[in-house]
Motif scaffolding. Structure first.
Motif: not given
Length: 115
Positions: A4-18, A104-115
């Motif tokens: 399992l391979v995750e993708s799509g994480g990242g840094l986003v401002q409050p109220g945003g989308s991923l 079975y787990w993927g490696q994870g993807t970081q999601v950070t919600v911050s202004s």
């Protein structure tokens, strides 16, 4: 071998989308339930949402109305659309499946919600 391979994480401002994706290989994807989990620093890993092989969905109360889980069996992929993100959604997000009573787990993807 199940992967399992995750993708799509990242840094986003409050109220945003991923949109997170989890691509599966080595498994007949369509017959298994899939889940998204998250783990914030210093906290345990908790379920966020799940989707059965038949498409029935489940959400933890804190994300209902903001997150949507879906799957594309032709692409062996499960998605987590996250809208109206809040700082408390900050975590590493993992996808998981259970096959033959083994997780079975993927490696994870970081999601950070911050202004």
């Amino acid at each position: 071998q199940v992967q399992l391979v995750e993708s799509g994480g990242g840094l986003v401002q409050p109220g945003g989308s991923l949109r997170l994706s989890c691509a599966a290989s080595g498994v007949i994807f369509s017959i298994y339930d899939m889940g998204w989990y998250r783990q914030a620093p210093g906290k345990q890993r908790d379920v966020v949402a799940g989707i059965s092989s038949g498409g029935t969905t489940y959400y933890v109360d804190s994300v209902k109305g903001r997150f949507t889980i879906s799957r594309n069996n032709a692409k062996n992929t499960v998605y987590l659309q996250m809208n109206s993100l809040k700082p408390e959604d900050t975590a590493v997000y993992y996808c998981k499946t259970n096959i033959g009573r083994r997780d079975y787990w993927g490696q994870g993807t970081q999601v950070t919600v911050s202004s």
